[in-house]
Write an enzyme that holds these catalytic residues in place. Structure first.
Site, PDB file in Angstrom:
ATOM      1  N   ASP A 276       8.187   7.822  -0.508  1.00 54.15           N
ATOM      2  CA  ASP A 276       6.999   7.975   0.333  1.00 54.15           C
ATOM      3  C   ASP A 276       7.281   7.616   1.782  1.00 54.15           C
ATOM      4  O   ASP A 276       8.364   7.126   2.115  1.00 54.15           O
ATOM      5  CB  ASP A 276       5.860   7.106  -0.224  1.00 54.15           C
ATOM      6  CG  ASP A 276       6.317   5.700  -0.616  1.00 54.15           C
ATOM      7  OD1 ASP A 276       7.413   5.300  -0.194  1.00 54.15           O
ATOM      8  OD2 ASP A 276       5.588   5.014  -1.332  1.00 54.15           O
TER       9      ASP A 276
ATOM     10  N   ASN B 157      -2.079  -3.017  -7.284  1.00 54.23           N
ATOM     11  CA  ASN B 157      -3.161  -2.246  -7.920  1.00 54.23           C
ATOM     12  C   ASN B 157      -2.623  -1.174  -8.869  1.00 54.23           C
ATOM     13  O   ASN B 157      -3.355  -0.283  -9.287  1.00 54.23           O
ATOM     14  CB  ASN B 157      -4.057  -1.592  -6.852  1.00 54.23           C
ATOM     15  CG  ASN B 157      -3.310  -0.565  -6.010  1.00 54.23           C
ATOM     16  OD1 ASN B 157      -2.122  -0.338  -6.205  1.00 54.23           O
ATOM     17  ND2 ASN B 157      -4.005   0.059  -5.072  1.00 54.23           N
TER      18      ASN B 157
ATOM     19  N   HIS C 238      -0.139   1.045  -8.206  1.00 54.91           N
ATOM     20  CA  HIS C 238       0.381   2.299  -7.642  1.00 54.91           C
ATOM     21  C   HIS C 238       1.906   2.369  -7.762  1.00 54.91           C
ATOM     22  O   HIS C 238       2.587   1.344  -7.769  1.00 54.91           O
ATOM     23  CB  HIS C 238      -0.087   2.527  -6.201  1.00 54.91           C
ATOM     24  CG  HIS C 238       0.532   1.677  -5.143  1.00 54.91           C
ATOM     25  ND1 HIS C 238      -0.208   1.052  -4.162  1.00 54.91           N
ATOM     26  CD2 HIS C 238       1.818   1.360  -4.866  1.00 54.91           C
ATOM     27  CE1 HIS C 238       0.603   0.398  -3.345  1.00 54.91           C
ATOM     28  NE2 HIS C 238       1.836   0.566  -3.758  1.00 54.91           N
TER      29      HIS C 238
ATOM     30  N   GLU D 261      -2.222   5.996  -5.175  1.00 54.41           N
ATOM     31  CA  GLU D 261      -3.275   5.010  -5.355  1.00 54.41           C
ATOM     32  C   GLU D 261      -4.108   5.346  -6.594  1.00 54.41           C
ATOM     33  O   GLU D 261      -4.031   6.468  -7.122  1.00 54.41           O
ATOM     34  CB  GLU D 261      -4.164   4.989  -4.100  1.00 54.41           C
ATOM     35  CG  GLU D 261      -3.427   4.564  -2.834  1.00 54.41           C
ATOM     36  CD  GLU D 261      -3.160   3.047  -2.766  1.00 54.41           C
ATOM     37  OE1 GLU D 261      -2.893   2.420  -3.799  1.00 54.41           O
ATOM     38  OE2 GLU D 261      -3.213   2.519  -1.638  1.00 54.41           O
TER      39      GLU D 261
HETATM   40  C1  GLP Z   1       4.629  -0.117  -1.212  1.00 57.29           C
HETATM   41  C2  GLP Z   1       5.513   1.058  -1.618  1.00 57.29           C
HETATM   42  C3  GLP Z   1       5.783   1.057  -3.109  1.00 57.29           C
HETATM   43  C4  GLP Z   1       6.176  -0.328  -3.561  1.00 57.29           C
HETATM   44  C5  GLP Z   1       5.034  -1.284  -3.305  1.00 57.29           C
HETATM   45  C6  GLP Z   1       5.317  -2.688  -3.794  1.00 57.29           C
HETATM   46  O1  GLP Z   1       3.281   0.144  -1.321  1.00 57.29           O
HETATM   47  N1  GLP Z   1       4.962   2.304  -1.252  1.00 57.29           N
HETATM   48  O2  GLP Z   1       6.796   2.001  -3.399  1.00 57.29           O
HETATM   49  O3  GLP Z   1       6.499  -0.308  -4.933  1.00 57.29           O
HETATM   50  O4  GLP Z   1       4.862  -1.315  -1.881  1.00 57.29           O
HETATM   51  O5  GLP Z   1       6.038  -3.401  -2.848  1.00 57.29           O
HETATM   52  P1  GLP Z   1       6.753  -4.764  -3.121  1.00 57.29           P
HETATM   53  O6  GLP Z   1       7.940  -4.472  -3.969  1.00 57.29           O
HETATM   54  O7  GLP Z   1       7.153  -5.275  -1.765  1.00 57.29           O
HETATM   55  O8  GLP Z   1       5.779  -5.650  -3.799  1.00 57.29           O
END
Ligand code: GLP
Length: 257
Positions: free
Chosen positions: A71, A140, A142, A147
């Site tokens: 993304d 949440n 995702h 989302e």
């Molecule tokens: C972002 C990214 C996700 C990732 C999520 C969790 O929203 N788009 O791909 O998995 O964060 O991040 P973290 O691993 O820092 O908790």
């Protein structure tokens, strides 16, 4: 679905990297270059560190690999240090020695986001599809930036970010006002086409999302739960992230064997 519960983040990284390396070697043995799906966020950093160790030891070679990021934010200049193009360059491309021209990130700066999404899906297909997809999970539920209520068969597209996600990601910016409100993300249908999925999560802040994705119903309110329908999904977590799992002891017994 396979659930592996580890003691430390280092162990999570080593376990995930071993899975990625196994798929990579199997693909390379057929004479084809591997295609790896890469994620941003803190969770996969120990996986990238462990992959780097394997490369430094001469046990893995990703110099011919292609990579596709999940993304990108919409509305951040690509040169912004927190644009996912930059994050992937810092955390994946450089340390793992990938060729920059074979590392792809959705074009969040495109004027036609719909076309950019369709082009991205087409580029993944043209590269032969993702062999192994590394994933984190949002608090949440995702994956990528899909989302809640994302279609379980969605393709790469623009998605508005929830307030919770913007709050979670505000730590990377000087204030929440700077966190973009939109993104371009691979869809759940796109992610599900990867041949193998490896999701990593740590900490109590992910416990509810992990419970919902592993043991909850498959539902768009927890986008990661779509992985229950994937034939090769491995969930690698620590004890804190596993805290709410009903069958935790069962997974621990499998992890030890
Ligand atoms: C972002 C990214 C996700 C990732 C999520 C969790 O929203 N788009 O791909 O998995 O964060 O991040 P973290 O691993 O820092 O908790």
């Amino acid at each position: 679905m396979e659930v592996i519960i580890c003691n430390t983040e280092v162990e999570i990284g080593a376990t995930a990297a071993a899975k990625v390396a196994k798929v990579t070697k199997a693909v390379q043995a057929t004479g084809r270059n591997v295609v790896i799906g890469v994620a941003t966020g803190s969770s996969p950093l120990s996986t990238y560190a462990a992959l780097k160790q394997l490369i430094d030891l001469g046990e893995l070679d990703l110099s011919q690999a292609s990579a596709f990021a999940l993304d990108e934010y919409v509305g951040l200049p690509t040169s912004h240090p927190e644009s996912y193009r930059e994050v992937i360059r810092r955390t994946v491309t450089q340390p793992l020695g990938l060729a920059p021209e074979r590392v792809h990130v959705p074009d969040g700066a495109a004027t036609d986001l719909e076309k950019a999404g369709a082009d991205y899906d087409a580029a993944i297909k043209a590269a032969g599809g993702v062999d192994v997809q590394i994933l984190g999970v949002g608090s949440n539920g995702h994956i990528g930036f899909n989302e809640p209520i994302s279609s379980l068969s969605s393709r790469t597209r623009m998605v508005p970010l929830t307030e919770q996600t913007r709050r979670d990601n505000a730590r990377f910016f000087s204030s929440i006002a700077e966190v973009p409100t939109r993104c371009l993300t691979q869809g759940l249908g796109t992610i599900m086409e990867a041949r193998h999925c490896v999701l990593v999560a740590t900490g109590v802040g992910k416990a509810a999302a992990v419970k919902a994705l592993v043991e909850g119903p498959v539902q768009a309110m927890c986008p990661a739960s779509v992985l229950q329908l994937h034939e090769s999904a491995t969930i690698i977590i620590d004890e804190a992230a596993a805290a709410q799992l009903e069958l935790k002891d069962y997974y621990l017994a499998q992890s030890a064997s």
